[in-house]
Design a protein around this motif. Structure first.
Motif, PDB file in Angstrom:
ATOM      1  N   TYR A 248       0.846  -1.096   0.240  1.00 26.11           N
ATOM      2  CA  TYR A 248       0.058  -0.025   0.194  1.00 26.11           C
ATOM      3  C   TYR A 248       0.695   1.327  -0.046  1.00 26.11           C
ATOM      4  O   TYR A 248       1.799   1.374   0.513  1.00 26.11           O
ATOM      5  CB  TYR A 248      -0.816   0.308   1.317  1.00 26.11           C
ATOM      6  CG  TYR A 248      -2.311  -0.824   0.937  1.00 26.11           C
ATOM      7  CD1 TYR A 248      -2.253  -2.200   1.348  1.00 26.11           C
ATOM      8  CD2 TYR A 248      -3.269  -0.066   0.750  1.00 26.11           C
ATOM      9  CE1 TYR A 248      -3.271  -2.760   0.844  1.00 26.11           C
ATOM     10  CE2 TYR A 248      -4.459  -0.651   0.519  1.00 26.11           C
ATOM     11  CZ  TYR A 248      -4.595  -2.225   0.576  1.00 26.11           C
ATOM     12  OH  TYR A 248      -5.633  -2.771   0.566  1.00 26.11           O
ATOM     13  N   VAL A 249       0.539   2.248  -0.651  1.00 24.22           N
ATOM     14  CA  VAL A 249       1.361   3.334  -0.796  1.00 24.22           C
ATOM     15  C   VAL A 249       0.447   4.530  -0.427  1.00 24.22           C
ATOM     16  O   VAL A 249      -0.801   4.816  -0.996  1.00 24.22           O
ATOM     17  CB  VAL A 249       1.726   3.576  -2.274  1.00 24.22           C
ATOM     18  CG1 VAL A 249       2.397   5.011  -2.210  1.00 24.22           C
ATOM     19  CG2 VAL A 249       2.641   2.729  -2.595  1.00 24.22           C
ATOM     20  N   LEU A 250       0.599   4.941   0.866  1.00 25.03           N
ATOM     21  CA  LEU A 250      -0.174   5.962   1.429  1.00 25.03           C
ATOM     22  C   LEU A 250       0.156   7.270   0.853  1.00 25.03           C
ATOM     23  O   LEU A 250       1.143   7.460   0.147  1.00 25.03           O
ATOM     24  CB  LEU A 250      -0.149   6.018   3.006  1.00 25.03           C
ATOM     25  CG  LEU A 250      -0.824   4.640   3.650  1.00 25.03           C
ATOM     26  CD1 LEU A 250      -0.745   4.863   5.054  1.00 25.03           C
ATOM     27  CD2 LEU A 250      -1.742   3.894   3.131  1.00 25.03           C
ATOM     28  N   CYS A 251      -0.792   8.181   0.971  1.00 25.15           N
ATOM     29  CA  CYS A 251      -0.665   9.605   1.035  1.00 25.15           C
ATOM     30  C   CYS A 251      -0.453   9.905  -0.936  1.00 25.15           C
ATOM     31  O   CYS A 251       0.173  10.615  -1.337  1.00 25.15           O
ATOM     32  CB  CYS A 251       0.316  10.417   1.210  1.00 25.15           C
ATOM     33  SG  CYS A 251       0.073  10.518   3.261  1.00 25.15           S
ATOM     34  N   THR A 252      -1.253   9.068  -1.524  1.00 24.97           N
ATOM     35  CA  THR A 252      -0.932   9.225  -2.924  1.00 24.97           C
ATOM     36  C   THR A 252      -2.261  10.219  -3.331  1.00 24.97           C
ATOM     37  O   THR A 252      -3.222  10.006  -3.507  1.00 24.97           O
ATOM     38  CB  THR A 252      -1.390   7.855  -3.986  1.00 24.97           C
ATOM     39  OG1 THR A 252      -0.720   6.863  -3.391  1.00 24.97           O
ATOM     40  CG2 THR A 252      -1.248   8.101  -5.164  1.00 24.97           C
ATOM     41  N   GLY A 253      -1.463  11.398  -3.514  1.00 25.05           N
ATOM     42  CA  GLY A 253      -2.382  12.586  -3.971  1.00 25.05           C
ATOM     43  C   GLY A 253      -2.944  13.384  -2.818  1.00 25.05           C
ATOM     44  O   GLY A 253      -3.706  14.223  -2.862  1.00 25.05           O
ATOM     45  N   SER A 254      -2.415  12.962  -1.484  1.00 26.84           N
ATOM     46  CA  SER A 254      -2.716  13.738  -0.503  1.00 26.84           C
ATOM     47  C   SER A 254      -1.316  14.279   0.333  1.00 26.84           C
ATOM     48  O   SER A 254      -0.457  13.649  -0.096  1.00 26.84           O
ATOM     49  CB  SER A 254      -3.284  12.891   0.770  1.00 26.84           C
ATOM     50  OG  SER A 254      -4.422  12.391   0.085  1.00 26.84           O
ATOM     51  N   ARG A 255      -1.425  15.318   1.082  1.00 30.25           N
ATOM     52  CA  ARG A 255      -0.258  15.792   1.819  1.00 30.25           C
ATOM     53  C   ARG A 255       1.074  16.060   0.695  1.00 30.25           C
ATOM     54  O   ARG A 255       2.163  15.461   0.914  1.00 30.25           O
ATOM     55  CB  ARG A 255       0.254  14.946   2.634  1.00 30.25           C
ATOM     56  CG  ARG A 255      -0.713  14.939   3.911  1.00 30.25           C
ATOM     57  CD  ARG A 255      -0.572  13.971   4.978  1.00 30.25           C
ATOM     58  NE  ARG A 255       0.580  14.550   5.666  1.00 30.25           N
ATOM     59  CZ  ARG A 255       1.431  13.777   6.605  1.00 30.25           C
ATOM     60  NH1 ARG A 255       1.379  12.791   6.876  1.00 30.25           N
ATOM     61  NH2 ARG A 255       2.311  14.529   7.222  1.00 30.25           N
ATOM     62  N   ASP A 256       0.414  16.357  -0.567  1.00 34.79           N
ATOM     63  CA  ASP A 256       1.412  16.456  -1.732  1.00 34.79           C
ATOM     64  C   ASP A 256       1.104  17.838  -2.323  1.00 34.79           C
ATOM     65  O   ASP A 256       0.456  17.758  -3.181  1.00 34.79           O
ATOM     66  CB  ASP A 256       1.067  15.106  -2.573  1.00 34.79           C
ATOM     67  CG  ASP A 256       2.223  14.962  -3.533  1.00 34.79           C
ATOM     68  OD1 ASP A 256       3.094  15.953  -3.865  1.00 34.79           O
ATOM     69  OD2 ASP A 256       2.228  13.790  -4.086  1.00 34.79           O
ATOM     70  N   LYS A 257       2.016  18.487  -2.195  1.00 37.10           N
ATOM     71  CA  LYS A 257       2.125  19.855  -2.949  1.00 37.10           C
ATOM     72  C   LYS A 257       2.346  19.797  -4.388  1.00 37.10           C
ATOM     73  O   LYS A 257       1.826  20.593  -5.204  1.00 37.10           O
ATOM     74  CB  LYS A 257       3.265  20.957  -2.161  1.00 37.10           C
ATOM     75  CG  LYS A 257       2.680  21.589  -1.058  1.00 37.10           C
ATOM     76  CD  LYS A 257       3.481  22.592  -0.617  1.00 37.10           C
ATOM     77  CE  LYS A 257       2.779  23.092   0.641  1.00 37.10           C
ATOM     78  NZ  LYS A 257       3.832  24.103   1.451  1.00 37.10           N
ATOM     79  N   SER A 258       3.182  18.565  -4.719  1.00 36.61           N
ATOM     80  CA  SER A 258       3.470  18.510  -6.344  1.00 36.61           C
ATOM     81  C   SER A 258       2.126  18.259  -7.027  1.00 36.61           C
ATOM     82  O   SER A 258       2.260  18.450  -8.259  1.00 36.61           O
ATOM     83  CB  SER A 258       4.511  17.324  -6.324  1.00 36.61           C
ATOM     84  OG  SER A 258       3.974  16.237  -6.203  1.00 36.61           O
TER      85      SER A 258
END
Lengths: 433, 90
Positions: A248-258
């Motif tokens: 599982y890859v968490l924070c995909t598209g969250s907490r991500d300014k990029s």
């Protein structure tokens, strides 16, 4: 029936038939107010109806959602327009006027029994959006098994106009002459319950979604874990193999300014932990690894749920995933920074799940004519008095409920819906009309 | 009363892309059914025999399974792949 709907008056317009919209509608209807619930999809139920279980109790999501859906659908004070969209809303004195477009489903709701005879004879197969494209559906179809109303619809853009559905329909419900209908509605207050959008994992190309066959997103995995699952078991899309090493890859598209979304989506940690536990049950021999930045287990029973997953054998790796690549046998190499060791590492998995986050629904501000409902810093509907009146927006008589205002889990969405309905009730009483 | 399909046909045409996608689905469906007529098989076995990528076979086979044209068979000895067979009771 449709004629009766024209130029009708309601006390409240609720936009969105997800869990927050239903809860707001039910509360208001139980207070004796007349509610119009407008849902853009073919069925009410929102995202919750498509989930497997809820965290941290692991109760069946559909078992919680379906009684509420039925209650909403049957309530005498609630009128529901499905497959409809609010074209615009305009202030008129103390009231509002909305123009609602009822789009044609080419099936008469009052006649369709949901028997699916049409679906079985339809020769067209297209990806099923309710199974997140993991399998196909027909051009005429009952959207999903728990749909309410359980009525077929024709995807006219993919229909080959063979007429087979019309021939077999036992109730003569198919009607290709249906057209969109514009209905004018007057009401005193509106609740925006338009929910959130899922982050499109294509927008994180370094993770290979859409390119690598065994990179799926969390809603695709969620569907694999429900009884009405697209496959016969949890399987890899590439070749139908039962996976035995899932990441599982968490924070995909969250907490991500990029990707333009610095917000935490509130639910990804916990739904990933929930899915990991369910996977341990479905695939007892599988290894499940969760790559995370921080585990945010902030709610009641969440931390215990997190600890429980550790004792079940879920492996947690504190590390931001930088890139995913594919091997010759369709396995995936996850390249990540191990934050505890300060090293860049690689690990091989045979299935990767991207825990996609929540994004604001961009449709909201343009609904209002001559005026715009203000959005906050992160493009969700702005709560102008978040602590005293959390449902109030920048426009008088316009309230917000659920994840249209901020990412929330299900219990908090329901609480937010309760706040919205009580604020609306007070507002209408003060209005005195 | 006439069928309403005749009315919509006067004003609407079917896009070529839709026709092509249907043809492609039917082509792969035929290959899957032909392969399974010989007996139960796993997705990689069908893919190899039909020269269609396994990912495509998964999608099409699972769609046919949804509409009960195919049923799930046994799991192999390695607990990796299910076999699938034609639903002859349909």
């Amino acid at each position: 029936m449709q004629e009766e709907n024209k130029n009708r008056e309601f006390d409240v317009l609720v936009i969105g038939g997800g869990i927050a919209g239903q809860e707001s509608s039910l509360n208001l209807a139980n207070m004796g107010l007349e509610v119009l619930l407008v849902e853009k999809d073919y069925s009410i139920g929102g995202k919750m109806i498509h989930l497997s279980k809820v965290f941290p109790t692991l109760d069946c999501s559909a078992c919680i959602a379906t009684p509420k859906i039925s209650e909403t659908a049957r309530h005498p004070n609630i009128t529901i327009f499905t497959y409809s969209e609010v074209k615009d809303i305009e202030k008129s004195g103390k009231k509002y006027i909305a123009r609602v477009i009822k789009k044609p489903r080419y099936v008469k709701e009052e006649l369709c029994s949901g028997c699916q005879e049409c679906e079985f004879v339809c020769p067209v197969y297209v990806p099923d959006q309710y199974q997140y494209d993991l399998v196909g559906r027909k051009a005429v179809y009952v959207p999903f098994s728990l749909a309410n109303p359980r009525v077929a619809a024709i995807d006219i853009d993919n229909c080959i106009l063979c007429g087979a559905c019309e021939k077999v329909c036992p109730t003569e419900a198919i009607d290709f002459t249906m057209e969109a209908e514009e209905i004018e509605i007057r009401f005193k207050a509106v609740i925006i319950a338009t929910g959130f959008n899922l982050f499109d994992a294509h927008n994180k190309p370094q993770y290979g979604f859409g390119k690598f066959k065994n990179v799926v997103h969390s809603m695709q995995m969620e569907r694999q874990l429900v009884p009405t699952r697209p496959f016969n078991a949890v399987l890899r899309p590439s070749d139908g193999k039962m996976p035995d090493n899932i990441a599982y890859v968490l924070c995909t598209g969250s907490r991500d300014k990029s990707v333009g979304n610095p917000l935490c989506s509130q639910v990804c940690c916990m739904y990933s932990i929930k899915q990991a536990q369910l996977l341990m049950g479905a695939l007892p021999l599988a290894d499940v690894t969760i790559y995370y930045i921080n585990i945010r287990a902030f709610g009641k029973g969440f931390c215990e749920f997190y600890q429980q997953s550790k004792t079940m054998g879920v492996e947690f790796v504190k590390g931001k995933v930088a890139q995913i690549t594919e091997t010759e046998n369709d396995n995936l190499i996850v390249r990540y920074e191990d934050i505890f060791e300060g090293k860049v590492k690689e690990a091989e998995h045979d299935l990767v799940v991207l825990a996609v986050g929540a994004l604001p629904n961009p449709d909201v501000p343009d609904m209002f004519k001559n005026e715009k409902v203000e959005l906050g810093e992160f493009k969700y509907v702005k709560q102008v008095d978040r602590f005293a009146c959390p449902a109030r927006t920048s426009m008088e008589g316009v309230f917000v409920s659920g994840t249209a205002a901020v990412p929330l889990d299900i219990p908090d969405s329901i609480l937010s819906a309760g706040a919205a309905s009580s604020e609306v009730n007070s507002y209408i009483k003060k209005l005195g009309i | 009363m006439g069928k309403t399909i005749d009315i919509i046909k006067k004003t609407r045409t079917v896009p070529e892309e839709v026709k092509e996608k249907r043809k492609e689905f039917v082509r792969i469906k035929k290959l899957i059914i032909k392969s399974l007529k010989e007996g139960p098989k796993t997705i990689p076995q069908i893919a190899k025999e039909s020269s269609v990528p396994a990912v495509e076979i998964t999608y099409h086979l699972m769609t046919l399974r949804k509409y009960r044209e195919i049923i799930t068979g046994e799991l192999d000895d390695m607990d990796e792949y299910f076999s699938y067979e034609l639903n002859n009771t349909k």
